[in-house]
Scaffold this active site. Structure first.
Site, PDB file in Angstrom:
ATOM      1  N   ASP A 292       0.860  -1.181   0.000  1.00 40.20           N
ATOM      2  CA  ASP A 292       0.000   0.000   0.000  1.00 40.20           C
ATOM      3  C   ASP A 292       0.899   1.235   0.000  1.00 40.20           C
ATOM      4  OD1 ASP A 292      -1.774   2.017   0.605  1.00 40.20           O
ATOM      5  OD2 ASP A 292      -2.845   0.911   2.132  1.00 40.20           O
ATOM      6  N   PHE A 341      -9.518  -0.348  -0.285  1.00 37.69           N
ATOM      7  CA  PHE A 341      -9.147  -1.316   0.741  1.00 37.69           C
ATOM      8  C   PHE A 341      -9.763  -2.656   0.369  1.00 37.69           C
ATOM      9  CE2 PHE A 341      -9.130  -3.503   4.776  1.00 37.69           C
ATOM     10  CZ  PHE A 341      -7.890  -3.157   5.272  1.00 37.69           C
ATOM     11  N   ASP A 348      -6.989  -8.956   5.686  1.00 33.98           N
ATOM     12  CA  ASP A 348      -8.052  -8.834   6.680  1.00 33.98           C
ATOM     13  C   ASP A 348      -8.569  -7.420   6.806  1.00 33.98           C
ATOM     14  OD1 ASP A 348      -5.630  -7.784   7.891  1.00 33.98           O
ATOM     15  OD2 ASP A 348      -6.794  -7.716   9.751  1.00 33.98           O
ATOM     16  N   ARG A 354      -9.918 -13.104   6.182  1.00 32.41           N
ATOM     17  CA  ARG A 354      -8.705 -13.654   5.582  1.00 32.41           C
ATOM     18  C   ARG A 354      -8.977 -14.957   4.845  1.00 32.41           C
ATOM     19  NH1 ARG A 354      -4.286 -10.857   7.740  1.00 32.41           N
ATOM     20  NH2 ARG A 354      -4.448 -10.257   9.913  1.00 32.41           N
TER      21      ARG A 354
END
Ligand code: IMP
Ligand code: MG
Length: 366
Positions: A292, A341, A348, A354
């Site tokens: 990210d 996101f 997660d 997950r």
């Protein structure tokens, strides 16, 4: 499952046999055309099962083309079957009630090619129309009135896309068109209805990791590799990627702090668990789920480089494009993605999701 495959194959074979045989009979008086037809038809009919079987071993350009052409043949087969059946029904009825003009002896054989051409023409036109029709996006506007008041909302613009069937024939380009069209409508709510994907989406990840594993195998030929997974997110990528690396490989893991329960990066990185292995002089490949801001990795790279590995590279399944806050060189990238996101496949949100076998964009919490 096996019974289903057997029945489907039997039906597929019988229908193709029927069309192929009737076509060959119609062309009996023109042996050259008959041979060409048979070769083409049998070849096309074999493509779909062949492509499917090959695809279960490897997904590449070739198997995609096979399945694509094979899917095309499914349409040819469907319309061909209906057309040939219609012709045969007319002939059958004609046995009892004369509806066709009486033909002199031997005329039947000569009219064969004409009937063949007519049937082939109708089928080709139908399939071509279908293919063209499928690429055409149609927008239908409906003005619906609901006799209920929901809070302060007076009107709601809902954009619904129906039956996308993303898969072998319908790819990202079409999806982009649909999304553009939907965005153009400036909806308050977006819905995807009907069949969204044909088959499964997990194969895309699998294929990408297989490709990455192959590159790694080639790039590190003759060397031992230490795979370093960044816990917790990378555990799934690590397991699935490693299966495609054909080298002497060892595994180690590091745990670093994530964002806690927020979807925004904090820029703070803490090492919660260090490596168990010494990495001096070794070829180290860090395996990440997602990059990210790049802060985690840039910090990790620095602290690992101090230990003097022979080489240090990064493999990540996902890379959020263009939003890194530090320059970072990533050798192996699975999918470049947007800044959203995402969760699933190891990733997660507040510890959850997950286990999803696919990656999905996290929507607003409801
Ligand atoms: P970075 O330091 O900003 O590059 O973030 C790296 C770590 O943040 C990743 O290893 C993930 O654990 C987590 N992360 C970043 N983006 C996402 C996301 O979209 N979903 C879930 N976790 C994420
Ligand atoms: Mg992570």
């Amino acid at each position: 499952m096996l019974a289903f495959v057997a029945i489907a194959l039997a039906v597929y074979g019988l229908v193709n046999f029927y069309i192929g045989r009737r076509g060959a009979q119609a062309l009996a008086s023109v042996p050259a055309a008959r041979a060409i037809f048979l070769v083409l038809f049998i070849g096309l009919a074999l493509l779909f099962p062949l492509g499917r079987i090959l695809m279960s071993y490897a997904r590449n350009g070739l198997t995609s083309i096979l399945v694509e052409l094979g899917t095309f043949h499914l349409a040819v087969m469907l319309y061909g079957f209906m057309a040939v059946l219609a012709v045969d029904l007319v002939r059958l009825i004609n046995v009892f009630v004369r509806i066709l003009p009486a033909s002199p002896a031997g005329e039947g054989a000569r009219s064969g090619p004409t009937v063949f051409a007519a049937v082939a023409g109708v089928v080709a036109l139908t399939v071509a129309y279908g293919a063209w029709n499928a690429t055409r996006l149609r927008t239908v506007e409906l003005d619906l009135h609901v006799p209920a008041k929901a809070g302060a909302v007076d009107t709601l613009a809902v954009a619904v896309a129906s039956d996308l069937h993303l898969g072998a024939l319908v790819g990202p380009r079409r999806l982009e068109k649909v999304v553009d069209r939907m965005n153009g409508l400036e909806p308050d709510v977006v819905l995807f209805a009907g069949d969204i994907v044909d088959e499964t989406v997990t194969e895309e990840i699998e294929a990408k990791l297989a490709e990455m594993g192959k590159r790694i195998t080639e790039d590190y030929e003759g060397k031992d590799v230490l795979l370093v997974g960044v816990l917790r997110g990378a555990f799934m990528v690590m397991a699935d990627l490693a299966r495609h690396i054909d080298l002497p490989v060892e595994f180690d893991f590091m745990a670093v702090s994530s964002y806690g329960a927020s979807t925004q990066t904090s820029g703070v990185v803490r090492i919660l668990k260090d490596l168990d292995e010494e990495i001096a002089g070794r070829h180290v490949l860090i395996v990440e789920d997602i990059i990210d801001s790049g802060l985690t990795l840039s910090y990790l790279m620095k602290s690992l480089n101090v230990r003097k590995p022979a080489s240090l590279e990064i493999a990540t399944l996902l890379l959020k494009e263009g939003i890194q806050r530090v320059p970072i060189e990533v050798k192996y990238v699975g999918f470049p993605i947007g800044p959203e996101f995402v969760v699933g496949y190891g990733l997660d949100y507040a510890g959850k999701y997950r286990n999803l076998p696919y990656v999905g964009v996290m929507g607003a919490e409801t």
